[in-house]
Design a protein around this motif. Structure first.
Motif, PDB file in Angstrom:
ATOM      1  N   PHE A   4      42.091  54.412  58.615  1.00 39.30           N
ATOM      2  CA  PHE A   4      43.466  54.525  58.166  1.00 39.30           C
ATOM      3  C   PHE A   4      43.548  55.319  56.878  1.00 39.30           C
ATOM      4  CE2 PHE A   4      43.004  50.552  60.491  1.00 39.30           C
ATOM      5  CZ  PHE A   4      43.953  50.724  61.496  1.00 39.30           C
ATOM      6  N   TYR A   5      44.567  56.178  56.805  1.00 40.37           N
ATOM      7  CA  TYR A   5      44.836  56.948  55.601  1.00 40.37           C
ATOM      8  C   TYR A   5      45.601  56.073  54.626  1.00 40.37           C
ATOM      9  CZ  TYR A   5      46.784  60.678  52.635  1.00 40.37           C
ATOM     10  OH  TYR A   5      47.155  61.467  51.578  1.00 40.37           O
ATOM     11  N   CYS A   6      45.066  55.931  53.428  1.00 40.87           N
ATOM     12  CA  CYS A   6      45.654  55.070  52.401  1.00 40.87           C
ATOM     13  C   CYS A   6      45.712  55.868  51.094  1.00 40.87           C
ATOM     14  CB  CYS A   6      44.807  53.799  52.241  1.00 40.87           C
ATOM     15  SG  CYS A   6      45.482  52.595  51.090  1.00 40.87           S
ATOM     16  N   LEU A  10      41.490  53.948  45.177  1.00 38.28           N
ATOM     17  CA  LEU A  10      40.706  52.891  45.814  1.00 38.28           C
ATOM     18  C   LEU A  10      39.426  52.652  45.018  1.00 38.28           C
ATOM     19  CD1 LEU A  10      41.084  53.923  49.571  1.00 38.28           C
ATOM     20  CD2 LEU A  10      42.344  52.137  48.349  1.00 38.28           C
ATOM     21  N   ASP A  17      47.619  46.251  49.110  1.00 42.47           N
ATOM     22  CA  ASP A  17      48.537  46.183  50.240  1.00 42.47           C
ATOM     23  C   ASP A  17      48.559  47.559  50.889  1.00 42.47           C
ATOM     24  OD1 ASP A  17      49.429  43.503  50.008  1.00 42.47           O
ATOM     25  OD2 ASP A  17      50.716  44.084  48.330  1.00 42.47           O
ATOM     26  N   LEU A  18      48.319  47.599  52.192  1.00 44.17           N
ATOM     27  CA  LEU A  18      48.304  48.880  52.884  1.00 44.17           C
ATOM     28  C   LEU A  18      49.699  49.505  52.892  1.00 44.17           C
ATOM     29  CD1 LEU A  18      46.040  48.217  56.001  1.00 44.17           C
ATOM     30  CD2 LEU A  18      45.408  49.236  53.809  1.00 44.17           C
ATOM     31  N   PRO A  19      49.777  50.824  52.837  1.00 43.59           N
ATOM     32  CA  PRO A  19      51.074  51.498  52.984  1.00 43.59           C
ATOM     33  C   PRO A  19      51.703  51.134  54.333  1.00 43.59           C
ATOM     34  CG  PRO A  19      49.399  53.028  52.236  1.00 43.59           C
ATOM     35  CD  PRO A  19      48.680  51.773  52.635  1.00 43.59           C
ATOM     36  N   ALA A  22      50.074  52.545  57.710  1.00 45.81           N
ATOM     37  CA  ALA A  22      48.774  51.945  58.016  1.00 45.81           C
ATOM     38  C   ALA A  22      48.931  50.481  58.395  1.00 45.81           C
ATOM     39  CB  ALA A  22      47.833  52.086  56.822  1.00 45.81           C
ATOM     40  N   LEU A  39      38.991  52.926  55.271  1.00 41.76           N
ATOM     41  CA  LEU A  39      40.096  53.558  54.560  1.00 41.76           C
ATOM     42  C   LEU A  39      39.629  54.862  53.924  1.00 41.76           C
ATOM     43  CD1 LEU A  39      41.570  50.495  52.587  1.00 41.76           C
ATOM     44  CD2 LEU A  39      42.339  51.386  54.802  1.00 41.76           C
ATOM     45  N   ASN A  41      41.431  58.039  51.221  1.00 44.56           N
ATOM     46  CA  ASN A  41      42.630  58.410  50.474  1.00 44.56           C
ATOM     47  C   ASN A  41      42.774  59.913  50.267  1.00 44.56           C
ATOM     48  OD1 ASN A  41      40.675  58.886  48.577  1.00 44.56           O
ATOM     49  ND2 ASN A  41      41.368  57.335  47.111  1.00 44.56           N
ATOM     50  N   GLU A 137      42.906  60.769  60.615  1.00 44.60           N
ATOM     51  CA  GLU A 137      42.417  59.432  60.968  1.00 44.60           C
ATOM     52  C   GLU A 137      41.640  59.488  62.275  1.00 44.60           C
ATOM     53  OE1 GLU A 137      45.965  56.602  59.082  1.00 44.60           O
ATOM     54  OE2 GLU A 137      45.977  57.107  61.209  1.00 44.60           O
TER      55      GLU A 137
END
Length: 243
Positions: A4-6, A10, A17-19, A22, A39, A41, A137
């Motif tokens: 997942f793109y976050c 990080l 908390d994930l966006p 995601a 994850l 970024n 992703e």
């Protein structure tokens, strides 16, 4: 493992908390506390993470160790394209991301069907940026290509300047074209950065093609067959990033 793109800072051990995007994907996959995921970024590498909390609309994870994993293409390609109509631009952004494009600039040309300005342009740019993130992703990239705001070809060309370590090329029907793969393997073999210009459906006009060549763009061809605009852009990209 699910990726997942976050786009957040990080750090190992951090609770985040994930966006929303995601978080929705995690919920669709029915992941539960204790499940692990990956994850990234966009700043390089990736992080392991573990789901700590699953709410109705929020997902909280504990960030794990950082892994310096990269799968970027050795050749950095900036693709400037006359926007194709309908959903073809979405498809082009997705596939170009998978092929390793570094940057995409959507252009409005004389023969462009789509004209975008103001809020409509901002919404389209945000949508295409999300398409690029989703494709990253899926394909394992840890850096998301930049999708620029749409702009007119003449304004974009006016800002282009010759650079010793960057090859500027335009996919062209001009009589003096040279094969892209010949340029790639010849004089430009040591170049790590390319700017590729391609027109929309119907191609660039003669005046637009000439304007690009006047700015130092080399006229390039992909062979004898006439390809769709988005096929030509992706074919050229593949010759550079998968070589």
């Amino acid at each position: 493992m699910a990726r997942f793109y976050c786009p957040l800072p990080l750090v190992a051990g951090q609770v985040v908390d994930l966006p929303p995007t995601a978080a929705r994907h995690v919920q669709v996959l029915r992941m539960q506390p204790g499940h692990t995921l990956t994850l990234f970024n966009g700043e390089g590498g990736e992080f392991s993470a573990e789901v700590q909390h699953m709410g109705r609309s929020d997902v909280r994870v504990v960030v794990g160790v950082h892994r310096a994993v990269e799968c970027e293409a050795a050749c950095q390609v900036h693709l400037a394209v006359g926007m194709p109509a309908n959903e073809r631009m979405d498809w082009l952004v997705e596939k170009a991301t998978e092929l390793g494009v570094h940057r995409i600039t959507p252009l409005m040309t004389e023969r462009s069907v789509i004209r975008l300005t103001g809020e409509r342009a901002e919404k389209k740019q945000a949508h295409w940026q999300a398409v690029a993130a989703s494709a990253s992703e899926q394909c394992g990239r840890n850096r998301v290509p930049v999708i620029d705001m749409p702009e007119r070809l003449d304004a974009w060309l006016a800002r282009q300047t010759a650079q010793a370590d960057v090859v500027h090329g335009v996919l062209s029907l001009h009589a003096s074209t040279q094969p892209l793969n010949a340029l790639r393997d010849g004089a430009a073999a040591s170049s790590k950065s390319w700017v590729l210009l391609n027109g929309p459906e119907g191609g660039l006009t003669d005046a637009e093609d000439a304007a690009a060549r006047a700015k130092g763009f080399v006229a390039l061809s992909l062979g004898e067959r006439v390809l769709r605009a988005e096929t030509a852009a992706l074919g050229a990209l593949a010759l550079l990033t998968l070589a």
